[in-house]
Design a protein around this motif. Sequence first.
Motif, mmCIF file in Angstrom:
data_model
loop_
_atom_site.group_PDB
_atom_site.id
_atom_site.type_symbol
_atom_site.label_atom_id
_atom_site.label_comp_id
_atom_site.label_asym_id
_atom_site.label_seq_id
_atom_site.Cartn_x
_atom_site.Cartn_y
_atom_site.Cartn_z
ATOM 1 N N GLY A 182 6.034 -4.631 -10.250
ATOM 2 C CA GLY A 182 6.372 -3.997 -11.513
ATOM 3 C C GLY A 182 5.286 -3.013 -11.887
ATOM 4 O O GLY A 182 4.228 -2.987 -11.264
ATOM 5 N N ALA A 183 5.528 -2.200 -12.901
ATOM 6 C CA ALA A 183 4.516 -1.245 -13.352
ATOM 7 C C ALA A 183 3.287 -2.016 -13.818
ATOM 8 O O ALA A 183 3.336 -2.731 -14.810
ATOM 9 N N GLY A 184 2.212 -1.920 -13.055
ATOM 10 C CA GLY A 184 0.982 -2.638 -13.390
ATOM 11 C C GLY A 184 1.006 -4.114 -13.046
ATOM 12 O O GLY A 184 0.073 -4.832 -13.378
ATOM 13 N N GLY A 219 -6.235 9.253 -1.763
ATOM 14 C CA GLY A 219 -4.828 9.625 -1.851
ATOM 15 C C GLY A 219 -4.202 9.120 -3.141
ATOM 16 O O GLY A 219 -4.820 8.383 -3.912
ATOM 17 N N PRO A 220 -2.958 9.511 -3.386
ATOM 18 C CA PRO A 220 -2.277 9.048 -4.600
ATOM 19 C C PRO A 220 -1.934 7.557 -4.524
ATOM 20 O O PRO A 220 -1.959 6.956 -3.457
ATOM 21 N N MET A 221 -1.636 7.000 -5.669
ATOM 22 C CA MET A 221 -1.226 5.597 -5.770
ATOM 23 C C MET A 221 0.294 5.523 -5.702
ATOM 24 O O MET A 221 0.979 6.478 -6.080
ATOM 25 N N PRO A 222 0.836 4.385 -5.243
ATOM 26 C CA PRO A 222 2.298 4.267 -5.213
ATOM 27 C C PRO A 222 2.869 4.169 -6.631
ATOM 28 O O PRO A 222 2.326 3.466 -7.474
ATOM 29 N N ALA A 223 3.944 4.880 -6.862
ATOM 30 C CA ALA A 223 4.636 4.837 -8.160
ATOM 31 C C ALA A 223 5.540 3.603 -8.152
ATOM 32 O O ALA A 223 6.613 3.627 -7.572
ATOM 33 N N VAL A 224 5.083 2.542 -8.761
ATOM 34 C CA VAL A 224 5.836 1.290 -8.811
ATOM 35 C C VAL A 224 6.343 1.091 -10.233
ATOM 36 O O VAL A 224 5.561 0.933 -11.159
ATOM 37 N N GLY A 225 7.664 1.139 -10.392
ATOM 38 C CA GLY A 225 8.256 0.945 -11.714
ATOM 39 C C GLY A 225 7.972 2.068 -12.689
ATOM 40 O O GLY A 225 8.078 1.882 -13.900
#
Length: 136
Positions: A37-39, A79-85
């Motif tokens: 989930g987001a965070g 690099g960028p972080m994965p966009a999760v939620g």
Amino acid sequence: MTHDPISAHTAEAIADALATPGGHLSIGYGGFTLYFGAGATLTGYDVEPIKAACLSAGLPVIDGRAVPFDVLFDLVVRGPMPAVGRPPCPPPRHALSYAPLEEIAHAMAMAGAEVRNIPGIAPGGASQSQRTSSGL
């Protein structure tokens, strides 16, 4: 009596990850992180049982243990972080931005990571010719 290698809490987190855009299992030198989930993450060191459970559930798995440490460090820290939620940031992306999981997985596969359950990326990662042509 058989012993289930993962807890009910972990099984629930895997189910949540499956329902969350970008949810996945990431494995590195220091253990695993399940993004559900987001965070929201679950971390640990007993990699093989959770990897098997995630693979069997169809959850995307990125196992970077075969990637040389300096290359993995560069991808993860710079690099960028994965966009999760959450929605990904617009390009160009950098270390403090969010990218689609497929973009992260592709970069990891090109570096030699095992990437599974992500459409368009071969289960064993990128081929040697792809890695060579990318400069990684």
